[in-house]
Design an enzyme around this catalytic site. Structure first.
Site, PDB file in Angstrom:
ATOM      1  N   TRP A 181       0.902  -1.155   0.000  1.00  0.00           N
ATOM      2  CA  TRP A 181       0.000   0.000   0.000  1.00  0.00           C
ATOM      3  C   TRP A 181       0.938   1.200   0.000  1.00  0.00           C
ATOM      4  O   TRP A 181       1.614   1.467   0.990  1.00  0.00           O
ATOM      5  CB  TRP A 181      -0.870  -0.040   1.266  1.00  0.00           C
ATOM      6  CG  TRP A 181      -1.928   1.004   1.304  1.00  0.00           C
ATOM      7  CD1 TRP A 181      -3.181   0.940   0.764  1.00  0.00           C
ATOM      8  CD2 TRP A 181      -1.842   2.295   1.945  1.00  0.00           C
ATOM      9  NE1 TRP A 181      -3.864   2.101   1.025  1.00  0.00           N
ATOM     10  CE2 TRP A 181      -3.079   2.948   1.739  1.00  0.00           C
ATOM     11  CE3 TRP A 181      -0.843   2.968   2.660  1.00  0.00           C
ATOM     12  CZ2 TRP A 181      -3.341   4.222   2.227  1.00  0.00           C
ATOM     13  CZ3 TRP A 181      -1.102   4.237   3.141  1.00  0.00           C
ATOM     14  CH2 TRP A 181      -2.352   4.853   2.928  1.00  0.00           C
TER      15      TRP A 181
ATOM     16  N   ASN B 112       7.276  -3.183   6.015  1.00  0.00           N
ATOM     17  CA  ASN B 112       5.975  -2.570   6.274  1.00  0.00           C
ATOM     18  C   ASN B 112       6.200  -1.478   7.310  1.00  0.00           C
ATOM     19  O   ASN B 112       6.769  -1.741   8.360  1.00  0.00           O
ATOM     20  CB  ASN B 112       5.010  -3.648   6.819  1.00  0.00           C
ATOM     21  CG  ASN B 112       3.728  -3.057   7.367  1.00  0.00           C
ATOM     22  OD1 ASN B 112       3.298  -1.990   6.936  1.00  0.00           O
ATOM     23  ND2 ASN B 112       3.121  -3.752   8.317  1.00  0.00           N
ATOM     24  N   GLY B 113       5.776  -0.253   6.996  1.00  0.00           N
ATOM     25  CA  GLY B 113       5.977   0.858   7.931  1.00  0.00           C
ATOM     26  C   GLY B 113       6.581   2.041   7.206  1.00  0.00           C
ATOM     27  O   GLY B 113       6.512   2.121   5.979  1.00  0.00           O
TER      28      GLY B 113
ATOM     29  N   LYS C 134     -19.843   3.297   4.901  1.00  0.00           N
ATOM     30  CA  LYS C 134     -19.841   2.028   4.166  1.00  0.00           C
ATOM     31  C   LYS C 134     -20.153   2.279   2.705  1.00  0.00           C
ATOM     32  O   LYS C 134     -19.501   1.761   1.819  1.00  0.00           O
ATOM     33  CB  LYS C 134     -20.896   1.116   4.793  1.00  0.00           C
ATOM     34  CG  LYS C 134     -20.621  -0.336   4.858  1.00  0.00           C
ATOM     35  CD  LYS C 134     -19.525  -0.824   5.753  1.00  0.00           C
ATOM     36  CE  LYS C 134     -18.606   0.123   6.393  1.00  0.00           C
ATOM     37  NZ  LYS C 134     -17.597  -0.273   7.249  1.00  0.00           N
TER      38      LYS C 134
ATOM     39  N   GLU D 158     -17.197   4.174   0.885  1.00  0.00           N
ATOM     40  CA  GLU D 158     -15.920   3.483   0.684  1.00  0.00           C
ATOM     41  C   GLU D 158     -16.003   2.368  -0.357  1.00  0.00           C
ATOM     42  O   GLU D 158     -15.020   2.109  -1.042  1.00  0.00           O
ATOM     43  CB  GLU D 158     -15.316   2.975   1.998  1.00  0.00           C
ATOM     44  CG  GLU D 158     -16.011   1.819   2.635  1.00  0.00           C
ATOM     45  CD  GLU D 158     -15.354   1.398   3.940  1.00  0.00           C
ATOM     46  OE1 GLU D 158     -14.130   1.365   4.016  1.00  0.00           O
ATOM     47  OE2 GLU D 158     -16.101   1.082   4.886  1.00  0.00           O
TER      48      GLU D 158
ATOM     49  N   HIS E 285     -29.659  22.415   9.520  1.00  0.00           N
ATOM     50  CA  HIS E 285     -28.714  23.496   9.826  1.00  0.00           C
ATOM     51  C   HIS E 285     -27.659  23.667   8.733  1.00  0.00           C
ATOM     52  O   HIS E 285     -26.543  24.102   9.012  1.00  0.00           O
ATOM     53  CB  HIS E 285     -28.061  23.255  11.192  1.00  0.00           C
ATOM     54  CG  HIS E 285     -29.046  23.314  12.320  1.00  0.00           C
ATOM     55  ND1 HIS E 285     -29.674  24.468  12.714  1.00  0.00           N
ATOM     56  CD2 HIS E 285     -29.553  22.327  13.107  1.00  0.00           C
ATOM     57  CE1 HIS E 285     -30.501  24.220  13.708  1.00  0.00           C
ATOM     58  NE2 HIS E 285     -30.455  22.910  13.967  1.00  0.00           N
TER      59      HIS E 285
ATOM     60  N   LYS F 273      -6.897  -2.407   4.888  1.00  0.00           N
ATOM     61  CA  LYS F 273      -7.653  -2.734   6.097  1.00  0.00           C
ATOM     62  C   LYS F 273      -6.950  -2.304   7.371  1.00  0.00           C
ATOM     63  O   LYS F 273      -7.563  -1.809   8.291  1.00  0.00           O
ATOM     64  CB  LYS F 273      -7.950  -4.233   6.141  1.00  0.00           C
ATOM     65  CG  LYS F 273      -8.920  -4.551   7.267  1.00  0.00           C
ATOM     66  CD  LYS F 273      -9.732  -5.764   6.980  1.00  0.00           C
ATOM     67  CE  LYS F 273     -10.823  -5.957   8.000  1.00  0.00           C
ATOM     68  NZ  LYS F 273     -11.948  -5.029   7.822  1.00  0.00           N
TER      69      LYS F 273
HETATM   70  C1  F6R Z   1     -14.162   1.114   7.343  1.00  0.00           C
HETATM   71  C2  F6R Z   1     -13.007   0.607   8.055  1.00  0.00           C
HETATM   72  C3  F6R Z   1     -12.089   1.585   8.663  1.00  0.00           C
HETATM   73  C4  F6R Z   1     -11.568   1.046  10.013  1.00  0.00           C
HETATM   74  C5  F6R Z   1     -10.491   1.981  10.573  1.00  0.00           C
HETATM   75  C6  F6R Z   1     -10.027   1.522  11.928  1.00  0.00           C
HETATM   76  O1  F6R Z   1     -14.945   0.078   6.837  1.00  0.00           O
HETATM   77  O2  F6R Z   1     -12.793  -0.569   8.127  1.00  0.00           O
HETATM   78  O3  F6R Z   1     -12.689   2.825   8.826  1.00  0.00           O
HETATM   79  O4  F6R Z   1     -12.646   0.947  10.886  1.00  0.00           O
HETATM   80  O5  F6R Z   1      -9.418   2.025   9.695  1.00  0.00           O
HETATM   81  O6  F6R Z   1      -9.523   0.227  11.878  1.00  0.00           O
HETATM   82  P1  F6R Z   1      -9.356  -0.635  13.194  1.00  0.00           P
HETATM   83  O7  F6R Z   1     -10.720  -0.934  13.702  1.00  0.00           O
HETATM   84  O8  F6R Z   1      -8.620  -1.859  12.753  1.00  0.00           O
HETATM   85  O9  F6R Z   1      -8.577   0.195  14.153  1.00  0.00           O
END
Ligand code: F6R
Length: 595
Positions: free
Chosen positions: A72, A98-99, A472, A475, A491, A590
């Site tokens: 990513w 990663n990072g 939802k 995205e 408002h 994710k």
């Molecule tokens: C939306 C979604 C993101 C996560 C957010 C936090 O569908 O999945 O908005 O909720 O990136 O992720 P977590 O819960 O893993 O900290």
């Protein structure tokens, strides 16, 4: 962000293990991918695009040891050159990362001055060159790797191989890494599902630890090289849970898994007869106030949780984790800070929890992932037990977080008897199933797929669901959507409402909030907006709606979960009509491990 996989000891099918591991990690990033296999020489193949492109290009690479990566992008666009693994000038050292390496520019300049040539825009590429220098001075692979890591500032999970070593070396700092212990092979990954097919025995690495994986053996050492006695844990997830199991998308599968996930969230924790809640990890908890920190969907669950606690007489607020440390809210000595995070790895949330630690506040990780960084850094953990969630859009974990918030609220409650709520929670899995078996969400999606924009409104406990419904939809459909407290629409946002902007109105029961929401629905109806009422049919909101999505009647605290399932289905079906990449929406990942 980004997924790492490694495998040592399966000479015949190392490549297959790496590729299937990368598929299991694709939710962490999917704009390019690559592998490196060591077998006396080093074979590297990397490709811009999804893993399928790498699979076509990779041919029959073989070797007893290999590493892989799905990216990513942070530094440099998704191109073949920027994909990992990155190699040194000799082509004998390969590294996946990663990072973010914060001092990479300084290191790059220094390395360039000493004659190193770079082929990518990434921060990560400095690492193989640093290893190369030490190897050239005669250091062992392990000493060279440690010396390279010692130069890095920032966050990293790293894995490295060389052409002629039969070992993978790995380490982490603020990015996850877990070792999988097989009978004859050892595995390494950013997350367990990547190797769950081969082993459910895992060793979680801590920051600053180094792992060495060889054919059938593994060791973990500390920063000084001392051998550590790490314990092996067994993960409860099975490989079936990480498969699509006949569904077209993980998201749809995970929406349908909610009844099971909710049962698991409650199992052994509530007593319906007495209404008592007994969660071992929350024993003795009696905070003077609670601050929730979270991002995205988890933030919506946090908003719900804060409201719940306030209703129980406990002062509570929800903060966007990325803003928490910017202007810290006052916190009292006996406060509790709850990090709501599905992955347990979200950098913004971890950073907010660390801020809480600095202020000596007790912390609780409300998470889905055993052994995640949040669980290791927080004083307590409340597992939401949703099972693995692969689709990038969070669905079942939101519902399980809402249940977990109820467990927390009942534990620290100063208010009413929990019996009624507990009874409603026990009925919830069956009601979700009922709704899934008979939802009009697909027809609603068909009718409104061409909307110019979408609004979601709800009051009280339905406010976080209005926000979540909009998130939802945007995205996974890439369509504009906004969620508002129903009373707020007039408002300002009402100016955007037209006959081309469907408004989803959430109203259950017939309390004052529902009545007021009906009033707000009339306001949008008068502006010709198509209205979809998500309702249990108790109020007369349906009379003013073009479509009704029914939810079973239940306790007001539990109704938001049911309403949200309808909205998940609408988002899914709109995205499906539009042919979107539902499980891997563009630009997202994710597990967001950068701030
Ligand atoms: C939306 C979604 C993101 C996560 C957010 C936090 O569908 O999945 O908005 O909720 O990136 O992720 P977590 O819960 O893993 O900290």
């Amino acid at each position: 962000m980004c997924g790492i996989i490694g495998c040592a000891g399966r000479s015949e099918d190392t490549l297959d293990v790496l590729l299937s591991g990368l598929e299991g990690l694709e939710y962490r990033g999917y704009d390019s991918a690559g592998v490196a296999l060591a077998n006396g020489s080093l074979d590297v193949c990397k490709k811009q695009g999804e893993i399928a492109r790498l699979q076509q290009a990779v041919g029959g690479l073989r070797g007893p040891v290999g590493i892989g990566h799905t990216r990513w992008s942070t530094h440099g666009p998704p191109t073949d050159a920027n994909a990992h693994p990155h190699t040194d000038c000799t082509g004998d050292v390969a590294v996946v990362h990663n990072g973010i390496i914060e001092n990479y520019e300084e290191l790059k300049t220094e390395l360039r001055e000493r004659g190193h040539e770079f082929t990518s825009d990434t921060d990560s590429e400095v690492v193989p060159h640093l290893v190369e220098e030490r190897l050239a001075e005669g250091a062992s692979f392990e000493d060279a790797f440690r010396a390279a890591v010692a130069r890095l500032e920032g966050s990293y999970a790293l894995a490295a191989v060389t052409a002629d070593s039969e070992a993978i070396l790995a380490t982490r700092h603020d990015s996850p890494l877990v070792v999988g212990v097989g009978d004859d092979a050892a595995y390494l990954a950013s997350d367990v599902p990547a190797f769950l097919e081969y082993t459910d025995r895992v060793v979680y690495l801590e920051d600053g630890e180094f792992a060495r994986l060889e054919s059938g053996s593994w060791t973990v050492t500390d920063a000084e090289g001392r051998l550590l006695d790490k314990s092996i844990s067994r993960v409860e997830w099975d490989a079936e849970e990480t498969a699509k199991s006949g569904y077209d998308h993980y998201m749809l599968k995970e929406i349908h898994e909610q009844p099971r996930a909710l049962r698991k969230a409650l199992r052994g924790r509530v007593d319906e007869m007495t209404g008592s809640v007994d969660v071992e990890s929350l024993a003795g908890l009696s905070p003077s106030s609670v601050q929730f920190v979270a991002c995205g969907t988890s933030y919506h669950a946090a908003l719900y949780g804060a409201q719940l606690l306030r209703e129980e007489g406990v002062p509570a607020q929800a903060f966007l984790a990325s803003e928490y440390a910017t202007a810290p809210a006052p916190v009292d000595d006996d406060a509790l800070v709850v990090g709501v995070t599905q992955s347990g790895e979200t950098a913004d949330t971890l950073s907010a929890l660390r801020e809480a630690h600095r202020r000596d506040v007790e912390t609780l990780a409300m998470t889905n992932v055993v052994g995640s960084t949040a669980t290791r850094e927080c004083d307590r953990t409340l597992l939401i037990r949703a099972g693995p969630e692969i689709g990038v859009a969070a669905t079942k974990t939101f519902s399980s977080q809402v249940v977990a918030c109820n467990l927390l609220a009942s534990t620290v409650a100063r208010g009413e008897d929990a019996r009624e709520v507990v009874g409603a929670l026990r009925d919830l899995p069956g009601q979700v199933q009922e709704l899934l078996d008979d939802s009009r969400a697909e027809q609603v999606a068909d009718r409104f797929v061409d909307g110019a924009g979408y609004f979601f409104i709800g009051r009280g406990y339905h406010h976080p669901v209005a926000l979540e419904g909009a998130l939802k939809l945007k995205e996974i459909t890439y369509k504009h959507a906004e969620g508002f407290p129903a009373g707020e629409l007039k408002h300002g946002p009402l100016a955007l409402v037209t006959d081309e902007t469907p408004v989803f109105a959430l109203a259950t029961g017939d309390d004052e909030q529902a009545t007021k929401t009906v009033g707000n629905v009339k306001e949008v109806e008068a502006r010709d907006a198509p209205v979809v009422a998500v309702t249990d049919g108790v109020s007369d909101v349906g009379r003013y709606a073009d479509e009704v999505l029914r939810v079973p009647e239940t306790h007001p605290r539990v109704a938001p979960v049911l309403a949200n399932v309808q909205l998940q289905l609408v988002a899914y079906h709109v995205a499906n009509r539009l042919g979107r990449s539902i499980d891997k929406p563009r630009n997202l990942a994710k597990s967001v491990t950068v701030e």
